[in-house]
Design a protein around this motif. Structure first.
Motif, PDB file in Angstrom:
ATOM      1  N   PRO A  29     -14.296 -10.808  25.107  1.00  0.00           N
ATOM      2  CA  PRO A  29     -14.238  -9.368  24.886  1.00  0.00           C
ATOM      3  C   PRO A  29     -12.807  -8.898  24.712  1.00  0.00           C
ATOM      4  N   PRO A  30     -12.530  -7.980  23.789  1.00  0.00           N
ATOM      5  CA  PRO A  30     -11.210  -7.397  23.697  1.00  0.00           C
ATOM      6  C   PRO A  30     -10.954  -6.515  24.903  1.00  0.00           C
ATOM      7  N   SER A  31      -9.674  -6.266  25.181  1.00  0.00           N
ATOM      8  CA  SER A  31      -9.326  -5.482  26.349  1.00  0.00           C
ATOM      9  C   SER A  31      -9.809  -4.049  26.227  1.00  0.00           C
ATOM     10  N   ARG A  32      -9.890  -3.541  24.998  1.00  0.00           N
ATOM     11  CA  ARG A  32     -10.372  -2.200  24.799  1.00  0.00           C
ATOM     12  C   ARG A  32     -11.584  -2.241  23.880  1.00  0.00           C
ATOM     13  N   PRO A  33     -12.607  -1.474  24.176  1.00  0.00           N
ATOM     14  CA  PRO A  33     -13.764  -1.470  23.270  1.00  0.00           C
ATOM     15  C   PRO A  33     -13.394  -0.842  21.956  1.00  0.00           C
ATOM     16  N   ARG A  34     -13.903  -1.415  20.873  1.00  0.00           N
ATOM     17  CA  ARG A  34     -13.679  -0.860  19.552  1.00  0.00           C
ATOM     18  C   ARG A  34     -15.022  -0.726  18.868  1.00  0.00           C
ATOM     19  N   TYR A  80      -7.434 -20.714  30.991  1.00  0.00           N
ATOM     20  CA  TYR A  80      -7.375 -19.307  31.363  1.00  0.00           C
ATOM     21  C   TYR A  80      -5.920 -18.838  31.376  1.00  0.00           C
ATOM     22  N   GLY A  81      -5.661 -17.734  30.727  1.00  0.00           N
ATOM     23  CA  GLY A  81      -4.299 -17.230  30.581  1.00  0.00           C
ATOM     24  C   GLY A  81      -3.825 -17.307  29.143  1.00  0.00           C
ATOM     25  N   ILE A  82      -4.502 -18.120  28.331  1.00  0.00           N
ATOM     26  CA  ILE A  82      -4.205 -18.190  26.901  1.00  0.00           C
ATOM     27  C   ILE A  82      -5.131 -17.222  26.174  1.00  0.00           C
ATOM     28  N   VAL A  83      -4.562 -16.379  25.357  1.00  0.00           N
ATOM     29  CA  VAL A  83      -5.330 -15.396  24.591  1.00  0.00           C
ATOM     30  C   VAL A  83      -5.048 -15.610  23.110  1.00  0.00           C
ATOM     31  N   SER A 109      -1.096  -3.746  21.786  1.00  0.00           N
ATOM     32  CA  SER A 109      -0.799  -2.776  22.841  1.00  0.00           C
ATOM     33  C   SER A 109      -1.573  -3.095  24.116  1.00  0.00           C
ATOM     34  N   SER A 110      -2.816  -3.538  23.972  1.00  0.00           N
ATOM     35  CA  SER A 110      -3.634  -3.861  25.142  1.00  0.00           C
ATOM     36  C   SER A 110      -3.103  -5.070  25.902  1.00  0.00           C
ATOM     37  N   LEU A 111      -2.343  -5.926  25.232  1.00  0.00           N
ATOM     38  CA  LEU A 111      -1.816  -7.134  25.869  1.00  0.00           C
ATOM     39  C   LEU A 111      -0.500  -6.886  26.605  1.00  0.00           C
ATOM     40  N   SER A 112       0.209  -5.832  26.235  1.00  0.00           N
ATOM     41  CA  SER A 112       1.574  -5.621  26.735  1.00  0.00           C
ATOM     42  C   SER A 112       1.665  -5.575  28.248  1.00  0.00           C
ATOM     43  N   ASP A 113       0.720  -4.903  28.883  1.00  0.00           N
ATOM     44  CA  ASP A 113       0.776  -4.717  30.337  1.00  0.00           C
ATOM     45  C   ASP A 113      -0.243  -5.570  31.087  1.00  0.00           C
ATOM     46  N   ASP A 114      -0.757  -6.589  30.431  1.00  0.00           N
ATOM     47  CA  ASP A 114      -1.776  -7.449  31.041  1.00  0.00           C
ATOM     48  C   ASP A 114      -1.098  -8.665  31.672  1.00  0.00           C
ATOM     49  N   SER A 115      -0.937  -8.644  32.971  1.00  0.00           N
ATOM     50  CA  SER A 115      -0.220  -9.720  33.671  1.00  0.00           C
ATOM     51  C   SER A 115      -1.004 -11.022  33.700  1.00  0.00           C
ATOM     52  N   SER A 116      -2.307 -10.986  33.375  1.00  0.00           N
ATOM     53  CA  SER A 116      -3.106 -12.211  33.374  1.00  0.00           C
ATOM     54  C   SER A 116      -2.870 -13.052  32.127  1.00  0.00           C
ATOM     55  N   VAL A 117      -2.237 -12.469  31.108  1.00  0.00           N
ATOM     56  CA  VAL A 117      -1.997 -13.181  29.853  1.00  0.00           C
ATOM     57  C   VAL A 117      -0.667 -13.926  29.941  1.00  0.00           C
ATOM     58  N   ARG A 118      -0.714 -15.230  29.742  1.00  0.00           N
ATOM     59  CA  ARG A 118       0.504 -16.040  29.848  1.00  0.00           C
ATOM     60  C   ARG A 118       1.027 -16.506  28.499  1.00  0.00           C
ATOM     61  N   VAL A 119       0.143 -16.717  27.541  1.00  0.00           N
ATOM     62  CA  VAL A 119       0.540 -17.120  26.185  1.00  0.00           C
ATOM     63  C   VAL A 119      -0.424 -16.476  25.191  1.00  0.00           C
ATOM     64  N   VAL A 120       0.113 -16.019  24.053  1.00  0.00           N
ATOM     65  CA  VAL A 120      -0.723 -15.445  23.009  1.00  0.00           C
ATOM     66  C   VAL A 120      -0.569 -16.278  21.737  1.00  0.00           C
ATOM     67  N   PRO A 326       2.344 -30.733  42.541  1.00  0.00           N
ATOM     68  CA  PRO A 326       2.402 -29.749  41.448  1.00  0.00           C
ATOM     69  C   PRO A 326       2.392 -28.326  41.994  1.00  0.00           C
ATOM     70  N   PRO A 327       3.201 -27.439  41.479  1.00  0.00           N
ATOM     71  CA  PRO A 327       3.188 -26.059  41.955  1.00  0.00           C
ATOM     72  C   PRO A 327       1.954 -25.321  41.481  1.00  0.00           C
ATOM     73  N   GLN A 328       1.535 -24.351  42.260  1.00  0.00           N
ATOM     74  CA  GLN A 328       0.412 -23.484  41.909  1.00  0.00           C
ATOM     75  C   GLN A 328       0.923 -22.048  41.782  1.00  0.00           C
ATOM     76  N   TYR A 329       1.273 -21.672  40.564  1.00  0.00           N
ATOM     77  CA  TYR A 329       1.870 -20.348  40.341  1.00  0.00           C
ATOM     78  C   TYR A 329       0.801 -19.292  40.151  1.00  0.00           C
ATOM     79  N   THR A 330       1.072 -18.110  40.693  1.00  0.00           N
ATOM     80  CA  THR A 330       0.113 -17.002  40.612  1.00  0.00           C
ATOM     81  C   THR A 330       0.652 -15.804  39.846  1.00  0.00           C
ATOM     82  N   GLY A 331       1.906 -15.869  39.445  1.00  0.00           N
ATOM     83  CA  GLY A 331       2.488 -14.732  38.736  1.00  0.00           C
ATOM     84  C   GLY A 331       2.893 -13.608  39.665  1.00  0.00           C
TER      85      GLY A 331
END
Length: 332
Positions: A29-34, A80-83, A109-120, A326-331
């Motif tokens: 699903p996209p971050s915002r409904p269209r 998870y984290g790749i969009v 714009s919907s991705l800019s403030d999404d801390s769960s996204v690590r790579v686009v 291995p480290p377990q990073y949470t952001g």
């Protein structure tokens, strides 16, 4: 009787919308409904002339619905984290038209403030095409002021992509010309199939690159080579793009035509395990530092470094090193 008919029509439309949502969830699903394509309120089949007339009247007053030309897909599980930003304007080869640009701006714009996204990853679902550049059919209908405003919106979109806080990768599996290459240049990294064709071809159309290409290309491949490519409007293959530093990785195309995407996914998976705040700060330090003198750049690095010191991820990185795990990073 008319009221009953309208209630049945409304229920049918509601069921269609729920079905559309289920289909969209399959792609993430996209971050915002269209808005999506809507089924007509009434088909008119088997209805009286009066009912059909009412259906036509309601259709005329319904909102125009834009086709979906750009979509978002969020990978799950270990990825998870790749969009993925999926470009899917098939008939026009992902040409940069009004609808395409508007939908792209909304998703970015919907991705800019999404801390769960690590790579686009920016990729195309159109075979043999990344993005064919400007929509010349639309541009031909614009006067000078309208054309200038639209190019300004394109430039703003590319800046918006470049300003995303997380790493971005363009997967160029086909043609990336003019504005299409400018879109790829706005990304941090690029993977390309050897068979891909890339070029800023605006001078062959009586124009110059207007969405950032005249500035980003020289910073990437050097001034003299960038001038040659822009002055001549020359196209280069993915293999040549790698040699000149325009692409980070280039691979032979595969039978499914998505070799550059698969390589982009491999690259994203290498970035994914790293501390996300540290990666974002590294991107900011490089992007801001390259624009200023070395002394100012060092001050920018110091500021970015100071922002990672109090994070839990930094403490986790140190603990994992000492404990040899291995480290377990949470952001955080």
């Amino acid at each position: 009787m008319t009221g009953l008919f309208c209630r049945l029509a409304t229920r049918s439309c509601s069921l269609w919308r729920r079905g559309a949502v289920v289909l969209r969830e399959a792609h993430g699903p996209p971050s915002r409904p269209r808005p999506r394509h809507r089924a007509p309120l009434l088909s008119g089949e088997g209805a009286s002339p009066a009912a059909r007339g009412g259906a036509q009247s309601r259709t005329q007053h319904s909102e125009a619905v834009e086709p979906v030309e750009v979509e978002l897909k969020r990978l799950q599980g270990a990825d998870y984290g790749i969009v993925e930003v999926l470009m899917c304007r098939h008939k026009a080869r992902n040409a940069l038209g009004h609808v395409f640009v508007s939908q792209m701006r909304e998703l970015v714009s919907s991705l800019s403030d999404d801390s769960s996204v690590r790579v686009v990853i920016f990729r195309s679902l159109v075979p043999n095409v990344f993005c064919a550049g400007a929509d010349l059919k639309e541009r031909a209908l614009m006067d000078n002021s309208e054309s200038d405003l639209f190019v300004h919106s394109l430039r703003s979109l590319m800046t918006q992509i470049a300003m995303l806080p997380m790493p971005t990768v363009a997967a160029v599996d086909g043609v990336a010309l003019g504005g299409g290459l400018e879109l790829a240049l706005a990304c941090d990294l690029r993977t390309a199939a050897h068979s891909a064709q890339m070029g800023l071809i605006e001078t062959t159309r009586g124009l110059i690159p207007g969405a950032g290409g005249s500035q980003r290309l020289p910073r990437m491949v050097g001034i003299t080579l960038a001038k040659e490519l822009i002055f001549t409007g020359r196209r280069v293959s993915g293999r040549t793009a790698l040699e000149m530093g325009l692409a980070n990785r280039a691979v032979e195309q595969n039978q499914t035509g998505d070799a550059a995407y698969r390589e982009a996914l491999c690259l994203a998976r290498e970035i994914l395990p790293q501390a996300p705040i540290a990666v974002r700060m590294a991107k900011e330090a490089v992007n801001r530092g390259i624009q200023v003198d070395i002394s100012s750049a060092m001050a920018i690095e110091r500021i970015c470094y100071a922002r990672v010191i109090p994070t839990r991820d930094r403490r986790e990185g140190m603990a994992a090193f000492i404990e040899k795990r291995p480290p377990q990073y949470t952001g955080e």
